[in-house]
Design a protein around this motif. Structure first.
Motif, short mmCIF file in Angstrom:
data_model
loop_
_atom_site.label_atom_id
_atom_site.label_comp_id
_atom_site.label_asym_id
_atom_site.label_seq_id
_atom_site.Cartn_x
_atom_site.Cartn_y
_atom_site.Cartn_z
N PHE A 199 1.03 -1.11 0.23
CA PHE A 199 0.24 0.06 0.10
C PHE A 199 0.93 1.27 -0.05
O PHE A 199 0.66 2.20 -0.67
CB PHE A 199 -0.85 0.07 1.28
CG PHE A 199 -1.90 -0.93 1.12
CD1 PHE A 199 -2.41 -1.49 0.08
CD2 PHE A 199 -2.45 -1.75 2.39
CE1 PHE A 199 -3.60 -2.43 0.22
CE2 PHE A 199 -3.15 -2.50 2.38
CZ PHE A 199 -4.00 -3.17 1.29
N SER A 200 1.82 0.98 0.90
CA SER A 200 2.74 2.50 0.80
C SER A 200 3.42 2.67 -0.48
O SER A 200 3.39 3.78 -0.73
CB SER A 200 3.97 2.20 1.94
OG SER A 200 3.19 1.88 3.29
N ILE A 201 3.84 1.60 -1.11
CA ILE A 201 4.68 1.77 -2.30
C ILE A 201 3.51 2.25 -3.49
O ILE A 201 3.99 3.32 -4.10
CB ILE A 201 5.20 0.50 -2.79
CG1 ILE A 201 6.03 -0.07 -1.83
CG2 ILE A 201 5.69 0.63 -4.36
CD1 ILE A 201 6.54 -1.54 -2.12
N VAL A 202 2.38 1.67 -3.47
CA VAL A 202 1.25 2.37 -4.37
C VAL A 202 0.94 3.63 -4.10
O VAL A 202 1.01 4.56 -5.05
CB VAL A 202 0.25 1.39 -4.68
CG1 VAL A 202 -1.04 1.92 -5.33
CG2 VAL A 202 0.69 -0.09 -4.87
N GLU A 203 0.66 4.16 -2.85
CA GLU A 203 0.27 5.54 -2.73
C GLU A 203 1.63 6.44 -2.84
O GLU A 203 1.20 7.44 -3.48
CB GLU A 203 0.12 5.64 -1.22
CG GLU A 203 -1.20 4.93 -0.60
CD GLU A 203 -1.33 5.07 0.91
OE1 GLU A 203 -0.43 5.60 1.56
OE2 GLU A 203 -2.24 4.55 1.65
N GLN A 204 2.88 5.78 -2.76
CA GLN A 204 3.87 7.10 -3.08
C GLN A 204 3.96 6.98 -4.55
O GLN A 204 4.27 8.21 -5.16
CB GLN A 204 5.24 6.52 -2.70
CG GLN A 204 5.28 6.32 -1.00
CD GLN A 204 6.65 5.89 -0.57
OE1 GLN A 204 7.69 5.68 -1.21
NE2 GLN A 204 6.68 5.07 0.55
N ARG A 205 3.77 5.99 -5.50
CA ARG A 205 3.58 6.26 -6.67
C ARG A 205 2.45 6.76 -7.56
O ARG A 205 2.98 7.79 -8.40
CB ARG A 205 3.57 4.68 -7.46
CG ARG A 205 3.59 4.53 -8.96
CD ARG A 205 4.32 3.04 -9.57
NE ARG A 205 5.54 3.10 -8.93
CZ ARG A 205 6.35 1.98 -9.32
NH1 ARG A 205 5.57 1.08 -10.08
NH2 ARG A 205 7.57 1.84 -8.86
N LEU A 206 1.44 6.74 -6.86
CA LEU A 206 0.48 7.57 -7.45
C LEU A 206 0.62 8.82 -6.97
O LEU A 206 0.35 10.13 -7.89
CB LEU A 206 -0.83 7.25 -6.43
CG LEU A 206 -1.55 5.97 -7.05
CD1 LEU A 206 -2.57 5.41 -6.22
CD2 LEU A 206 -2.26 5.80 -8.51
N GLU A 207 1.22 9.63 -6.36
CA GLU A 207 1.75 10.85 -5.53
C GLU A 207 2.44 11.32 -6.49
O GLU A 207 2.54 12.37 -7.06
CB GLU A 207 2.06 11.05 -4.13
CG GLU A 207 1.12 10.75 -3.04
CD GLU A 207 1.44 10.83 -1.70
OE1 GLU A 207 2.63 11.08 -1.53
OE2 GLU A 207 0.70 10.58 -0.77
N ALA A 208 3.57 10.35 -6.92
CA ALA A 208 4.81 10.92 -7.68
C ALA A 208 4.07 11.03 -9.19
O ALA A 208 4.57 11.92 -9.89
CB ALA A 208 5.89 9.83 -8.02
N LEU A 209 2.97 10.29 -9.68
CA LEU A 209 2.62 10.41 -10.88
C LEU A 209 1.43 11.39 -11.06
O LEU A 209 0.87 11.73 -12.02
CB LEU A 209 1.98 8.96 -11.40
CG LEU A 209 3.05 7.76 -11.55
CD1 LEU A 209 2.43 6.67 -11.82
CD2 LEU A 209 4.12 8.06 -12.39
N GLU A 210 1.06 11.98 -9.85
CA GLU A 210 -0.01 12.54 -9.79
C GLU A 210 -1.55 12.45 -10.61
O GLU A 210 -1.91 12.98 -11.10
CB GLU A 210 0.43 14.14 -10.49
CG GLU A 210 1.73 14.94 -9.54
CD GLU A 210 2.06 16.35 -9.90
OE1 GLU A 210 1.37 16.72 -11.19
OE2 GLU A 210 2.66 16.92 -9.57
N GLU A 211 -1.33 11.05 -10.25
CA GLU A 211 -2.72 10.23 -10.79
C GLU A 211 -3.91 10.46 -9.87
O GLU A 211 -3.78 10.26 -8.63
CB GLU A 211 -2.39 9.00 -11.03
CG GLU A 211 -3.44 8.29 -11.68
CD GLU A 211 -3.17 6.75 -12.28
OE1 GLU A 211 -3.96 6.18 -12.42
OE2 GLU A 211 -1.83 6.57 -12.19
#
Length: 433
Positions: free
Chosen positions: A300-312
């Motif tokens: 979950f932490s990985i996915v949340e960080q990725r979504l924030e980085a992609l601004e998705e």
């Protein structure tokens, strides 16, 4: 309560008397006397416990989850559950607490991290530390010797939390286990396959699976003269070195543009526990077991960080259609249409206003990510049609026939995908959906 209310009223009246005397510029002695009476009444009243200020925070090692975070978590769970079911697993559930004696002595030195509950009705209870020991108890209690099951539930540990790394005191475990006597290594191989399928489906980065044999460690301990009484404690300590689990998955996420690579550590692990069920069986009968556990909190932490980085942008609802009106006094017609859509199995909404402006309704669709808006107006009602608009492309179609469920599903769902196939409002790019 009545006595306190009476005192509160006296304090109020005395306070008004003091203010009145000050306004009248009464003598200092009189004001001081009345202020003394007011302070005496306030002391008699005491603090109001019902108005006590609370510290609004979650307990250490726990957290709340916003609708956005829950949407991501549900998607991750969906990927995991579909994989478990694809491999023929059944699902079970067990109580969130167990008899204390069931859990004690099963985790080596980590037994000190078990949450104990106060004595309730003569039973000493503890919150479950993992899902494996309750599963072994379940097998022994029900005399089961063969089952392939998955179990997704919360577990509890009095550990030192590291929230940013997905380490909590209350967290989910996603376990898949195969119990029974089978030819060697076949169930083990399937567990490895399931690990790889799940992590690949989630597309969270490259990962390395380490496969080891516990018997090698047993031999090393024997040569070193480790006694049976210290064996479990030492195993638990060595396990933390991430070198002896039968299967350990280490993850190194690739760097995104402008990001540093993220070393996450173990996100899944598993192994054999052939002797655990026998510890609960009155006759000591063993049931061989092998299983795996997905470290969803770290994922979950990985996915949340990725979504924030992609601004998705992540949709927090699954609404497919918003029922809107172009003119006033059409609330009844909107309610009728949205009810028909619900009955047809279509996820639909309408704004809770009698006469909402069309622009506000369209803006709501854009903000919520709703792909379609069904617009009804006086002319549409007269012609017996529904105007359907794609929120992203602004294209419109008009269709008649509000009669059957097949019409609604075909018109609002199938037709939508045919006319606007490039729009994917129900997916999460970062999860590979």
């Amino acid at each position: 309560m009545a006595e306190r209310a009476a005192l509160e009223e006296l304090v109020k009246l005395q306070g008004e008397r003091v203010r009145g005397l000050k306004q009248q510029k009464a003598s200092a002695d009189l004001i001081e006397e009345e202020v003394g009476k007011l302070l005496k009444l306030k002391a008699q009243l005491g603090p109001d416990e019902s108005k006590q200020k609370f510290v609004l925070k979650t307990p250490k090692g726990t957290r709340d989850y916003s609708p956005r975070q829950m949407a991501v978590r549900e998607k991750v769970f969906d990927v995991i559950i579909r994989c478990f079911k694809r491999h023929g697993a059944e699902v079970i559930d067990t109580p969130v607490f167990e008899l204390k004696e069931t859990l004690m002595g099963k985790y080596g030195e980590d037994s000190k991290l078990i949450y104990d509950l106060k004595d309730q009705g003569g039973e000493l209870l503890s919150l479950r530390y993992d899902l494996t020991v309750p599963f072994a108890r379940y097998l022994a209690m029900n005399k089961l010797t063969n089952i392939k099951r998955y179990h997704i539930a919360k577990v509890y540990r009095r550990d030192n939390p590291a929230m940013t790394r997905g380490r909590y005191r209350e967290f989910y475990q996603c376990d898949f286990d195969i119990a029974g006597n089978f030819d060697p290594m076949i169930p083990d191989a399937e567990c490895l396959k399931i690990m790889c399928e799940i992590l690949s489906s989630l597309q969270i980065g490259d990962f390395l699976v380490k496969v080891n044999d516990r018997r090698i460690l047993d031999g090393m301990f024997a040569i070193c003269g480790v006694s049976d009484s210290k064996f479990r404690t030492i195993c638990s300590s060595v396990d933390k070195l991430d070198k002896v689990t039968t299967q350990a998955v280490l993850l190194q996420t690739p760097a995104q543009a402008g990001e540093e690579p993220l070393g996450v550590g173990s996100v899944a692990a598993g192994g054999r526990y052939d002797g655990l069920v026998g510890m609960f069986d009155p006759k000591g009968r063993k049931v061989p077991c092998v299983g795996l556990s997905i470290g969803v909190e770290r994922i979950f932490s990985i996915v949340e960080q990725r979504l924030e980085a992609l601004e998705e942008k992540v949709r927090t609802t699954e609404t497919q259609v918003l029922v809107a009106s172009a003119q006033k006094k059409l609330l009844e017609e909107r309610l009728k249409l949205v009810s028909e859509l619900w009955d047809a199995g279509i996820k639909a909404e309408l704004l809770y206003k009698k006469n909402p402006k069309l622009l506000n309704q369209l803006q709501y669709c854009e903000e919520a990510g709703i792909p379609l808006v069904a617009i009804i107006g006086e002319q549409e009602l007269k012609d017996g049609v529904i105007k359907l608009r794609s929120v992203t492309s602004r294209e419109e179609v008009r269709e008649a026939g509000r009669k059957t469920f097949n019409f609604y599903y075909g018109y609002f769902i199938d037709y939508y995908w045919q006319k606007w196939p490039d729009t994917t409002p129900f997916t999460y790019k970062a999860l590979g959906a």
